[in-house]
Design an enzyme around this catalytic site. Structure first.
Site, PDB file in Angstrom:
ATOM      1  N   SER A  44       0.830  -1.202   0.000  1.00  0.00           N
ATOM      2  CA  SER A  44       0.000   0.000   0.000  1.00  0.00           C
ATOM      3  C   SER A  44       0.869   1.259   0.000  1.00  0.00           C
ATOM      4  CB  SER A  44      -0.974  -0.047   1.173  1.00  0.00           C
ATOM      5  OG  SER A  44      -2.034   0.862   0.997  1.00  0.00           O
ATOM      6  N   ASP A 158      -5.819  -3.590  -2.167  1.00  0.00           N
ATOM      7  CA  ASP A 158      -4.804  -3.210  -1.182  1.00  0.00           C
ATOM      8  C   ASP A 158      -4.107  -4.418  -0.554  1.00  0.00           C
ATOM      9  OD1 ASP A 158      -3.586  -2.197   1.310  1.00  0.00           O
ATOM     10  OD2 ASP A 158      -4.681  -0.361   0.847  1.00  0.00           O
TER      11      ASP A 158
END
Length: 278
Positions: A44, A158
């Site tokens: 991320s 993510d």
């Protein structure tokens, strides 16, 4: 007498939204103290900061980009969608390409892996070949906020959903010493109010907190970042977060130098004490 080989050092840069601006401070301190970084795996925001650095951007340039961010710039990245998410993500991908010059993983000065999650089966997806911008874009795709990235038979979102601190991934890249930067240890908000959004947000924070603690158990060093009450989208006023990262990295330098000496076969303080006691 042959010179001992220097151990390879890997950074596992964790997920955590805007708290990840602290990654910049960590890298700054390592560079200023001439600690080499041989491998980077990022999840991320860790993939964003780590990818920029691995691609060749100077850490001071990354810091400048961060400090120039204001709400007008944040809103300029929005390309609303009515299906799967609030944001399409193409403007963010364009921004990434503008900074790294459309580089591929193979062109990185430091071997780099971006981590995402396959929403179809929950698997961790490690990306280290081909187009970097697409991989980073997938790694930062917070569910319902960014549209997932469809590639081959995968639906990527993510990486924090599956590997918030990618310790084992950077270890498998070849690192002898793994430094984990965990943004998810301090998740508690004492002023938390039980509204529907806060309940959903805090539920995800709790899951990531425990998963991150599991991820870092085999790291050689763990840098726990406490950025206080910071929302995932609060990318403005990054100076304080960078300073937090700097201080946290400074705190682990003595232990890191000792580990490097041990891996090289040198006489660390621990070895000296053990020798005198024997």
């Amino acid at each position: 007498m042959t010179k001992s080989k220097r151990p390879k050092i890997g950074l596992a840069l964790g997920s955590g939204g805007a708290r990840g601006i602290a990654h910049i401070g960590v890298i700054k301190i390592l560079e200023e103290n001439h600690i080499p970084i041989d491998y980077i795996a990022g999840t991320s925001i860790g993939a964003l900061v780590g990818g920029f650095f691995a691609a060749g951007l100077d850490i001071k340039e990354i810091e400048r980009l961060s400090l120039e961010t204001n709400w007008r710039k944040v809103f300029s990245f929005l390309d609303p969608r009515l299906t799967q998410s609030l944001i399409g993500g193409e403007k963010v991908k364009t921004f990434i390409n503008e900074q790294i010059g459309s580089k591929t993983f193979e062109e990185c000065r430091i071997p780099f892996t971006a981590v995402a999650t396959d929403l179809k089966n929950g698997e961790i997806v490690s990306m280290n070949t081909g187009d970097m911008a697409s991989a980073i874009r997938a790694s930062i795709s917070i569910p319902l906020v960014f549209k997932p990235v469809e590639t081959f038979d995968k639906l990527l979102a993510d990486g924090g959903l599956s590997a918030p601190v990618p310790v084992e991934i950077v270890r498998n890249m070849g690192a002898d010493i793994v430094i984990a930067v965990n943004l998810n240890k301090h998740y508690c908000d004492e002023d938390w109010k039980p509204g529907w959004y806060n309940i959903a947000d805090n539920s995800l924070n709790i899951l990531q907190h425990h998963l991150a603690q599991f991820n870092v158990r085999n790291a050689d060093l763990v840098i726990d970042i406490n950025a206080g009450q910071s929302s995932w989208y609060d990318f403005v006023n990054g100076k304080d977060k960078i300073a937090i990262g700097e201080k946290a990295a400074e705190d682990i330098l003595p232990k890191l130098r000792e580990l490097i000496a041990e891996k090289r076969g040198g006489w660390s303080l621990k070895k000296i004490i053990s020798w005198f006691r024997s």
